[in-house]
Design an enzyme around this catalytic site. Structure first.
Site, short mmCIF file in Angstrom:
data_model
loop_
_atom_site.label_atom_id
_atom_site.label_comp_id
_atom_site.label_asym_id
_atom_site.label_seq_id
_atom_site.Cartn_x
_atom_site.Cartn_y
_atom_site.Cartn_z
N HIS A 10 0.82 -1.22 0.00
CA HIS A 10 0.00 0.00 0.00
C HIS A 10 0.85 1.26 0.00
CE1 HIS A 10 -3.70 -2.35 1.76
NE2 HIS A 10 -3.56 -2.52 0.47
N CYS A 40 3.87 13.06 -7.15
CA CYS A 40 3.13 14.08 -7.87
C CYS A 40 1.72 13.56 -8.16
CB CYS A 40 3.85 14.44 -9.17
SG CYS A 40 2.95 15.64 -10.14
N CYS A 88 6.37 19.91 -12.54
CA CYS A 88 5.15 20.39 -13.23
C CYS A 88 4.35 21.39 -12.42
CB CYS A 88 4.28 19.21 -13.65
SG CYS A 88 3.35 18.51 -12.27
N ALA A 107 1.37 -10.37 17.88
CA ALA A 107 2.59 -10.67 17.12
C ALA A 107 3.83 -10.55 18.01
CB ALA A 107 2.69 -9.71 15.93
P1 OAD Z 1 -7.11 -3.50 10.47
O1 OAD Z 1 -7.24 -2.38 11.45
O2 OAD Z 1 -8.21 -3.78 9.55
O3 OAD Z 1 -6.78 -4.83 11.27
C1 OAD Z 1 -5.80 -4.86 12.26
C2 OAD Z 1 -5.76 -6.28 12.79
O4 OAD Z 1 -4.67 -6.38 13.67
C3 OAD Z 1 -7.02 -6.68 13.55
O5 OAD Z 1 -7.50 -7.91 13.05
C4 OAD Z 1 -6.52 -6.81 14.99
O6 OAD Z 1 -7.19 -7.86 15.69
C5 OAD Z 1 -5.07 -7.16 14.78
N1 OAD Z 1 -4.17 -6.82 15.88
C6 OAD Z 1 -4.28 -5.80 16.77
N2 OAD Z 1 -3.23 -5.80 17.60
C7 OAD Z 1 -2.43 -6.83 17.24
C8 OAD Z 1 -1.17 -7.34 17.70
N3 OAD Z 1 -0.52 -6.75 18.71
N4 OAD Z 1 -0.65 -8.42 17.07
C9 OAD Z 1 -1.30 -9.00 16.02
N5 OAD Z 1 -2.47 -8.56 15.55
C10 OAD Z 1 -3.03 -7.48 16.14
O7 OAD Z 1 -5.74 -3.23 9.67
P2 OAD Z 1 -5.24 -3.92 8.33
O8 OAD Z 1 -5.70 -5.32 8.21
O9 OAD Z 1 -3.79 -3.63 8.24
O10 OAD Z 1 -5.24 0.33 3.64
O11 OAD Z 1 -5.99 -3.03 7.25
C11 OAD Z 1 -5.74 -3.27 5.90
C12 OAD Z 1 -5.78 -1.99 5.15
O12 OAD Z 1 -6.99 -1.29 5.45
C13 OAD Z 1 -4.71 -1.00 5.53
O13 OAD Z 1 -3.49 -1.25 4.88
C14 OAD Z 1 -5.30 0.29 5.07
C15 OAD Z 1 -6.71 0.12 5.55
O14 OAD Z 1 -7.68 0.74 4.76
C16 OAD Z 1 -5.01 1.47 3.01
O15 OAD Z 1 -4.80 2.51 3.61
C17 OAD Z 1 -5.03 1.34 1.53
#
Ligand code: OAD
Length: 250
Positions: free
Chosen positions: A123, A131, A154, A235
Site C-alpha cells: 500500500h 506528484c 510540473c 505478534a
Molecule cells: P485492520 O485495522 O483492519 O486490522 C488490524 C488487525 O490487527 C485486527 O484484526 C486486529 O485484531 C489485529 N491486531 C491488533 N493488535 C495486534 C497485535 N498486537 N498483534 C497482532 N495482531 C493485532 O488493519 P489492516 O488489516 O492492516 O489500507 O488493514 C488493511 C488496510 O486497510 C490497511 O493497509 C489500510 C486500511 O484501509 C489502506 O490505507 C489502503
C-alpha cells in the site's frame, strides 16, 4: 478466550523444512509500537475519521490541505515510534529460512527500520511524496510544513505515496506479492483483519498452491477458522517465541 501460548511442533517442522515462507503483515504488527490499527474498536484510526474523507483521490482533490494535515500527523506519529519485538523477529526469521518474502500492507516503514530486506510495500510508503498529476516520486519536496507541497517539475500538488481507496496497487508490488503467495509453502497472515482486497486474497492463493496457513491475531478474522495454525495472541508475543523454538530452546 485466549489460549496459552503453545507453538506446535508441526509448525516448527514446517518452518525447518519450508522452501519458501511468505509473510503478509497488517497494522496489527505495529500496534505494539504504538501505531493505531485501522479497524479495532477502541483505538482504530477509522473510528475517529471517515476513511472516505481522508483516503481517496476525490478527498484530496476536494481538500488537499486537510489530507496533508492528517498525513503529516500520521508521519510524525510513526517517526516517533520504534519497531517492536514482532518486527525484529521477522528480521531473524528471514535469516533463518531458505526463501522468504515479506509483504506488508503497512505504510509506516517499521519493518525496514527493524532490518527487514526487500519488503514489498503493498500500500505504498507514507514518507514518500508523489506528484498527484504525473505520479512520479519527488525527493526532498519543497514547501513549508503547513502548505500543500508542489512538484518541482510540473507545479502540480504532491500527495503522500500511499494507496488510497479506489486506487490500483502498484504493478510491481502486485506482481511480486502474487508470485510469492502462489509459490510459497508456508504462509503467515499477521496483524491484519483480512478484510481489504486484494491483500486479503493471498492466504487463499497460497492455500490453493498447497501452502499451509498460519495466522497471528488476538481477534478472530475471516481466515481464523480455516487456517492450519491460528495463534490467538499478539505478534509481539508469538513471533519471538516462535523464533526461540526454531533455535531449539524449549
Ligand atoms: P485492520 O485495522 O483492519 O486490522 C488490524 C488487525 O490487527 C485486527 O484484526 C486486529 O485484531 C489485529 N491486531 C491488533 N493488535 C495486534 C497485535 N498486537 N498483534 C497482532 N495482531 C493485532 O488493519 P489492516 O488489516 O492492516 O489500507 O488493514 C488493511 C488496510 O486497510 C490497511 O493497509 C489500510 C486500511 O484501509 C489502506 O490505507 C489502503
Amino acid at each position: 478466550m485466549k489460549n496459552d501460548l503453545v507453538i506446535p511442533e508441526a509448525l516448527i517442522d514446517a518452518l525447518r523444512s519450508s522452501r519458501h515462507v511468505c509473510v503478509l503483515t497488517g497494522s496489527g504488527i505495529s500496534a505494539e509500537s504504538g501505531v493505531p490499527t485501522f479497524r479495532d474498536a477502541q483505538t482504530g484510526l477509522w473510528e475517529k475519521y471517515d476513511p472516505h474523507e481522508l483516503a481517496t483521490p476525490e478527498a484530496f482533490l476536494r481538500d488537499p490541505e486537510l489530507i496533508w494535515k492528517w498525513y503529516r500527523w500520521r508521519r510524525d506519529l510513526v517517526a516517533k515510534v520504534e519497531p517492536n519485538a514482532g518486527h525484529r523477529a521477522l528480521v531473524e526469521l528471514q535469516a533463518q529460512v531458505n526463501e522468504f518474502t515479506l509483504i506488508t500492507q503497512n505504510v509506516d516503514g517499521l519493518h525496514q527500520r527493524a532490518g527487514s530486506k526487500d519488503v514489498i510495500e503493498f500500500h505504498g510508503n507514507i514518507f514518500e511524496d508523489r506528484c498527484f498529476v504525473e505520479g512520479c516520486v519527488v525527493e526532498d519536496a519543497k514547501g513549508n510544513s503547513n502548505e500543500v507541497p508542489t512538484c518541482p517539475a510540473c507545479g502540480g500538488n504532491l500527495r503522500p505515496g500511499v494507496v488510497w481507496f479506489g486506487e490500483a496497487i502498484p504493478v510491481s508490488a502486485l506482481h511480486d506479492a502474487t508470485k510469492a503467495a502462489s509459490t510459497c509453502d508456508l504462509f503467515f497472515s499477521i496483524g491484519t483483519s483480512s478484510l481489504v482486497w486484494p491483500a486479503a486474497g493471498f492466504a487463499e492463493t497460497a492455500r490453493e498452491a498447497g501452502a499451509r496457513i498460519v495466522e497471528i491475531n488476538p481477534n478472530e478474522t475471516p481466515l481464523s477458522n480455516t487456517c492450519d495454525f491460528w495463534f490467538n495472541d499478539t505478534a509481539g508475543s508469538v513471533l519471538p517465541e516462535l523464533l526461540s523454538r526454531l533455535h531449539g530452546a524449549s
